[in-house]
Enzyme design. Structure first.
Site, PDB file in Angstrom:
ATOM      1  N   GLY A 260      -5.302 -20.945 -30.257  1.00  0.00           N
ATOM      2  CA  GLY A 260      -4.398 -22.080 -30.075  1.00  0.00           C
ATOM      3  C   GLY A 260      -4.893 -23.390 -30.636  1.00  0.00           C
ATOM      4  O   GLY A 260      -4.201 -24.410 -30.515  1.00  0.00           O
ATOM      5  N   GLU A 294     -10.208 -16.757 -29.966  1.00  0.00           N
ATOM      6  CA  GLU A 294      -9.348 -16.009 -30.890  1.00  0.00           C
ATOM      7  C   GLU A 294      -8.372 -16.930 -31.620  1.00  0.00           C
ATOM      8  O   GLU A 294      -7.170 -16.827 -31.442  1.00  0.00           O
ATOM      9  CB  GLU A 294      -8.616 -14.885 -30.137  1.00  0.00           C
ATOM     10  N   PRO A 295      -8.902 -17.815 -32.464  1.00  0.00           N
ATOM     11  CA  PRO A 295      -8.035 -18.732 -33.205  1.00  0.00           C
ATOM     12  C   PRO A 295      -7.417 -18.059 -34.435  1.00  0.00           C
ATOM     13  O   PRO A 295      -8.039 -17.217 -35.073  1.00  0.00           O
ATOM     14  CB  PRO A 295      -8.993 -19.844 -33.643  1.00  0.00           C
ATOM     15  N   ARG A 331       9.028 -22.048 -40.071  1.00  0.00           N
ATOM     16  CA  ARG A 331       8.515 -22.960 -39.044  1.00  0.00           C
ATOM     17  C   ARG A 331       9.367 -24.218 -38.843  1.00  0.00           C
ATOM     18  O   ARG A 331       9.615 -24.593 -37.697  1.00  0.00           O
ATOM     19  CB  ARG A 331       7.048 -23.327 -39.320  1.00  0.00           C
ATOM     20  N   CYS A 363      22.491 -20.285 -46.296  1.00  0.00           N
ATOM     21  CA  CYS A 363      23.720 -20.753 -45.645  1.00  0.00           C
ATOM     22  C   CYS A 363      23.507 -21.018 -44.163  1.00  0.00           C
ATOM     23  O   CYS A 363      24.135 -20.383 -43.306  1.00  0.00           O
ATOM     24  CB  CYS A 363      24.817 -19.733 -45.864  1.00  0.00           C
ATOM     25  N   TYR A 392       1.352 -18.431 -39.977  1.00  0.00           N
ATOM     26  CA  TYR A 392       2.748 -18.243 -39.538  1.00  0.00           C
ATOM     27  C   TYR A 392       3.713 -18.606 -40.663  1.00  0.00           C
ATOM     28  O   TYR A 392       4.776 -19.170 -40.439  1.00  0.00           O
ATOM     29  CB  TYR A 392       3.019 -19.017 -38.231  1.00  0.00           C
TER      30      TYR A 392
HETATM   31  C1  LIG Z   1      -1.101 -15.985 -31.287  1.00  0.00           C
HETATM   32  C2  LIG Z   1      -2.306 -15.684 -30.481  1.00  0.00           C
HETATM   33  C3  LIG Z   1      -3.530 -16.266 -30.820  1.00  0.00           C
HETATM   34  C4  LIG Z   1      -3.705 -17.229 -31.955  1.00  0.00           C
HETATM   35  O1  LIG Z   1      -3.025 -18.427 -31.782  1.00  0.00           O
HETATM   36  P1  LIG Z   1      -3.313 -19.637 -32.810  1.00  0.00           P
HETATM   37  O2  LIG Z   1      -2.484 -20.733 -32.297  1.00  0.00           O
HETATM   38  O3  LIG Z   1      -2.888 -19.177 -34.146  1.00  0.00           O
HETATM   39  O4  LIG Z   1      -4.753 -19.924 -32.748  1.00  0.00           O
HETATM   40  C5  LIG Z   1      -4.625 -15.914 -30.075  1.00  0.00           C
HETATM   41  N1  LIG Z   1      -4.531 -15.062 -29.028  1.00  0.00           N
HETATM   42  C6  LIG Z   1      -3.364 -14.484 -28.676  1.00  0.00           C
HETATM   43  C7  LIG Z   1      -3.328 -13.561 -27.536  1.00  0.00           C
HETATM   44  C8  LIG Z   1      -2.215 -14.778 -29.384  1.00  0.00           C
HETATM   45  O5  LIG Z   1      -1.056 -14.213 -29.025  1.00  0.00           O
END
Ligand SMILES: *Cc1c(COP(=O)(O)O)cnc(C)c1O
Length: 438
Positions: A260, A294-295, A331, A363, A392
């Site tokens: 995130g 987990e980025p 997006r 459209c 994304y």
């Molecule tokens: C989407 C997601 C992420 C990565 O999110 P980012 O905003 O791209 O860093 C990490 N962990 C889980 C479980 C996710 O669903």
């Protein structure tokens, strides 16, 4: 609030400011906009537009920076869903990242790109039996379970194939990540994770299930988070839960702190990996845990661009119609996201600006990349780069309006090559059949 879009064009960064804030981009009098060492006009000339361009050196440098901020604190599992191209995954593998996957397809992509099974975490609210069996056969590092129902499924699948699943419980800490509603995942009303109040009992229950070894706690509160406050709040709750579990006699050895980490799309500063590292250390540093993050977006977002050409302008040049559309980059339409738009030619990047809407040909009125954006005059044929499209972007694209998927090029320093061919029109209907009864 979405990506902190500027309120009016007066607050928006200029083309020059957008380039100055991105070390991987530069503008040159003759070559125009350059990514790392490659003039982007050269790629657009060779491959046509629309076309995606990813900077390998930029991704590598961002991973190295994140790993260095987290050195001795947490391991990095790249969230594959942000950009799942095999070449991107190989950069992550070579840079020492594991993977966070949310489907069997992503798991196999990560393996194919050389990410070891014991560096893969599997997240998601609806993993199927087949996907769980695949994960267990591959011997992945950890499955993040999101419900009691899923724990029962994991136990059944694991025992049926004679494996033990190392499971972390993904909790829903009920904190507001302060991001766009569609990418908020850690509030009680979101579908994600196990309600905090149920987590301790469920962890103890998991420990009694055959085929399951509970190893820790996981959370992921949302995407494009720009401050550490939501992380601190979520981590505090997780730390409290871990203390409770340990007091109950449970073994907890791992904490997955989620992804995130936000980036700056306009001129807002991106989140600081050092600040995140500080928040992780403050919450868990003394707890003897194996920590991980987990980025996705932070690692790859700034490193990708979508190049497009101006098809025509209309309405007295108020609408600039380009050949990329919402099917390529959704997006702006989906999250009201703000993306910088920079002309490729130096001559198109200077001069008096007017307020224009940059739109695609689809459209739908939501097929709009920018509204009332101050840009220098962009005549038909001029080319632009839509910035920060590496996360994304291509992964969320479709062929809506029978638009073939663009090619993808990868730059690495002053080299570049094609890493995905442009789809042909025939590819669009290649898998379709018309039944005999018609
Ligand atoms: C989407 C997601 C992420 C990565 O999110 P980012 O905003 O791209 O860093 C990490 N962990 C889980 C479980 C996710 O669903």
């Amino acid at each position: 609030m979405a990506n902190l879009a500027p309120l009016s064009s007066a607050d928006e960064p200029t083309v020059a400011a957008l380039i100055a804030a991105r070390p991987h981009l530069s503008m040159h009098a003759f070559d125009g906009l350059v990514l790392e060492g490659v003039p982007l006009a050269h790629i657009a000339d060779t491959l046509g537009t629309p076309v995606w361009v990813y900077g390998a050196g930029t991704m590598r440098a961002r991973l190295a920076a994140l790993k260095s901020a987290l050195a001795g604190i947490a391991e990095v599992h790249y969230a594959v869903k942000a950009n799942d191209h095999l070449a991107v995954l190989k950069i992550m593998a070579q840079g020492g990242a594991g993977a966070d996957v949310v489907s069997g397809g992503e798991l196999l992509r990560a393996r194919k790109a050389g990410i070891a099974a014991d560096h893969i975490v599997f997240s998601g609210v609806g993993k199927t039996r087949d996907e769980l069996a695949l994960a267990l056969r591959e011997g992945i590092f950890q499955i993040n379970a999101e419900s009691g129902e899923e724990l029962a499924m994991i136990s059944a699948v694991a025992t049926s194939i004679g494996r033990t699943a190392r499971v972390a419980l993904r909790i829903n800490p009920d904190v507001d990540a302060g991001t766009h509603a569609k990418i908020t995942t850690g509030k009680a009303e979101n579908k994600f994770g196990i309600q905090y109040a149920d987590a301790a009992a469920l962890y103890a229950h998991a420990a009694t299930l055959p085929g399951i070894e509970p190893v820790g706690i996981a959370l992921h509160i949302g995407s494009q988070i720009l401050t550490t406050a939501p992380y601190r709040a979520a981590f505090a709750r997780a730390a409290e839960l871990i203390r409770t579990l340990r007091a109950m006699g449970q073994t907890v050895t791992r904490m997955d702190c989620g992804g995130g980490i936000g980036i700056g799309y306009a001129d807002e500063p991106g989140a600081s990996p050092a600040a995140l590292a500080g928040a992780i250390r403050a919450a868990f540093g003394a707890m003897d845990l194996q920590l991980m993050v987990e980025p996705g977006r932070w690692l790859v977002g700034p490193a990708g661009l979508l190049l497009a050409s101006v098809v025509l302008t209309k309405g007295d040049e108020r609408f600039v119609v380009i050949d990329a559309a919402m099917n390529d980059l959704i997006r702006p339409a989906m999250y009201d996201a703000w993306h910088g738009i920079v002309p490729l030619a130096a001559g198109n990047a200077v001069g008096a600006t007017t307020l224009v809407d940059v739109v695609g040909p689809i459209c739908e009125s939501s097929d709009t990349f920018a509204k009332a954006r101050a840009l220098p005059r962009l005549p038909a044929g001029a080319r632009v780069a839509i910035l920060d499209a590496g996360a994304y972007g291509a992964v969320m694209s479709s062929t809506y309006n029978a638009r073939p998927q663009p090619a993808i090029a990868m730059v690495d320093g002053d080299r570049w090559t094609v890493i995905r061919q442009r789809q042909t029109l025939e590819d669009l209907w290649a898998g379709e059949t018309v039944p005999d009864f018609l």
